[in-house]
Design an enzyme around this catalytic site. Sequence first.
Site, PDB file in Angstrom:
ATOM      1  N   ASP A 197       6.502   8.474  -3.471  1.00  0.00           N
ATOM      2  CA  ASP A 197       6.917   7.173  -3.984  1.00  0.00           C
ATOM      3  C   ASP A 197       6.039   6.698  -5.136  1.00  0.00           C
ATOM      4  O   ASP A 197       4.986   7.293  -5.419  1.00  0.00           O
ATOM      5  CB  ASP A 197       6.925   6.127  -2.856  1.00  0.00           C
ATOM      6  CG  ASP A 197       5.713   6.245  -1.925  1.00  0.00           C
ATOM      7  OD1 ASP A 197       4.663   6.753  -2.359  1.00  0.00           O
ATOM      8  OD2 ASP A 197       5.831   5.838  -0.761  1.00  0.00           O
ATOM      9  N   ASP A 202       4.398  -1.221   9.959  1.00  0.00           N
ATOM     10  CA  ASP A 202       5.760  -1.584  10.390  1.00  0.00           C
ATOM     11  C   ASP A 202       6.628  -0.350  10.675  1.00  0.00           C
ATOM     12  O   ASP A 202       7.829  -0.469  10.870  1.00  0.00           O
ATOM     13  CB  ASP A 202       6.427  -2.463   9.326  1.00  0.00           C
ATOM     14  CG  ASP A 202       6.579  -1.764   7.971  1.00  0.00           C
ATOM     15  OD1 ASP A 202       6.203  -0.569   7.844  1.00  0.00           O
ATOM     16  OD2 ASP A 202       7.073  -2.410   7.024  1.00  0.00           O
ATOM     17  N   HIS A 248       7.115   2.259   8.582  1.00  0.00           N
ATOM     18  CA  HIS A 248       7.768   2.905   7.432  1.00  0.00           C
ATOM     19  C   HIS A 248       7.184   4.288   7.155  1.00  0.00           C
ATOM     20  O   HIS A 248       6.034   4.566   7.487  1.00  0.00           O
ATOM     21  CB  HIS A 248       7.739   2.014   6.178  1.00  0.00           C
ATOM     22  CG  HIS A 248       6.403   1.827   5.529  1.00  0.00           C
ATOM     23  ND1 HIS A 248       6.013   0.627   4.959  1.00  0.00           N
ATOM     24  CD2 HIS A 248       5.355   2.677   5.299  1.00  0.00           C
ATOM     25  CE1 HIS A 248       4.809   0.767   4.428  1.00  0.00           C
ATOM     26  NE2 HIS A 248       4.387   1.987   4.629  1.00  0.00           N
ATOM     27  N   GLU A 301      11.306   0.972   4.412  1.00  0.00           N
ATOM     28  CA  GLU A 301      10.946  -0.116   5.304  1.00  0.00           C
ATOM     29  C   GLU A 301      11.961  -0.210   6.454  1.00  0.00           C
ATOM     30  O   GLU A 301      13.055   0.369   6.380  1.00  0.00           O
ATOM     31  CB  GLU A 301      10.926  -1.428   4.508  1.00  0.00           C
ATOM     32  CG  GLU A 301       9.903  -1.455   3.361  1.00  0.00           C
ATOM     33  CD  GLU A 301       8.465  -1.645   3.836  1.00  0.00           C
ATOM     34  OE1 GLU A 301       8.109  -1.185   4.942  1.00  0.00           O
ATOM     35  OE2 GLU A 301       7.680  -2.238   3.064  1.00  0.00           O
TER      36      GLU A 301
HETATM   37  P1  PGA Z   1      -2.195   3.760   4.325  1.00  0.00           P
HETATM   38  O1  PGA Z   1      -0.626   3.577   4.088  1.00  0.00           O
HETATM   39  O2  PGA Z   1      -2.439   5.217   4.338  1.00  0.00           O
HETATM   40  O3  PGA Z   1      -2.841   3.094   3.122  1.00  0.00           O
HETATM   41  O4  PGA Z   1      -2.504   3.093   5.621  1.00  0.00           O
HETATM   42  C1  PGA Z   1       0.260   4.323   4.851  1.00  0.00           C
HETATM   43  C2  PGA Z   1       1.678   3.946   4.508  1.00  0.00           C
HETATM   44  O5  PGA Z   1       1.924   2.783   4.147  1.00  0.00           O
HETATM   45  O6  PGA Z   1       2.569   4.801   4.620  1.00  0.00           O
END
Ligand code: PGA
Length: 260
Positions: free
Chosen positions: A67, A136, A138, A143
């Site tokens: 992404d 959450d 995702h 999301e």
């Molecule tokens: P993080 O993010 O590795 O910064 O915790 C993970 C994500 O949002 O997929």
Amino acid sequence: MEIIIQASAEAASVVGARIVAKCVREKPGAVIGLATGGTPVALYRELVRMHREEGLDFSGVKTFNLDEYVGLGPAHPASYRHFMEEHLFAHVNVRRENIHIPDGLAADVPASCASYEEAIRAAGGIDVQLLGIGGDGHIGFNEPSSSLVSRTRIKTLTAQTRRDNARFFEAAEDVPFHVVTMGVGTIMEARQVLLLAFGAGKARAVREAVEGPLSAMVPASVLQMHGSAKVLLDEAAAAELSRSEYYRWVYDHKPVWQRF
Ligand code: PGA
């Protein structure tokens, strides 16, 4: 799903790096799906070490990132292009032309997303896809409520994800509202998926993804339908799992040929 619980995030990251390295050694033209954020940093550090000390060769490897933020160019310090340069690309021998990251500055976003999907297909599909997980649930930036068959497209971040990612920006209001992300369907086509989650803040999302019902409200739960998904956890991220003793038992009794 294979749930691998290690004593620390560092140890789990080394296991993850070994799995990626095995894929690269077995298939010099391997296609690797890459993730950003805090979680994969130690895994990339270990890959860089393997490149320097063990000659792990990325010269034939193709990469596709999950992404990118809409509106951020490669020079922006919070762009994922910038992140990847800093943590991996600048330190290994991956060829520039083999690096793919969604274009956050595309004038025609749908066309750019369609060509990203086409590039993945043209490369022969993703061999191993790295994933983090949002608080959450995702994966990528899919999301809750994302279609479980979605393809690369624009998404709007939740307020929680914008808050979670504010630490990478100078000011919280600088976090873009929009991102381009591989879809859940895109991720599910990877031949192997490695999801990493560390820290107590991920424990609930991990429990829901691994042991909860399959639901678009927890996009990571779709990995229950993947034929080759591994979940690499530290103790804190595994703390809410009800069957963690069994997962440890499985790992401790792996046949020799299955070990990493
Ligand atoms: P993080 O993010 O590795 O910064 O915790 C993970 C994500 O949002 O997929």
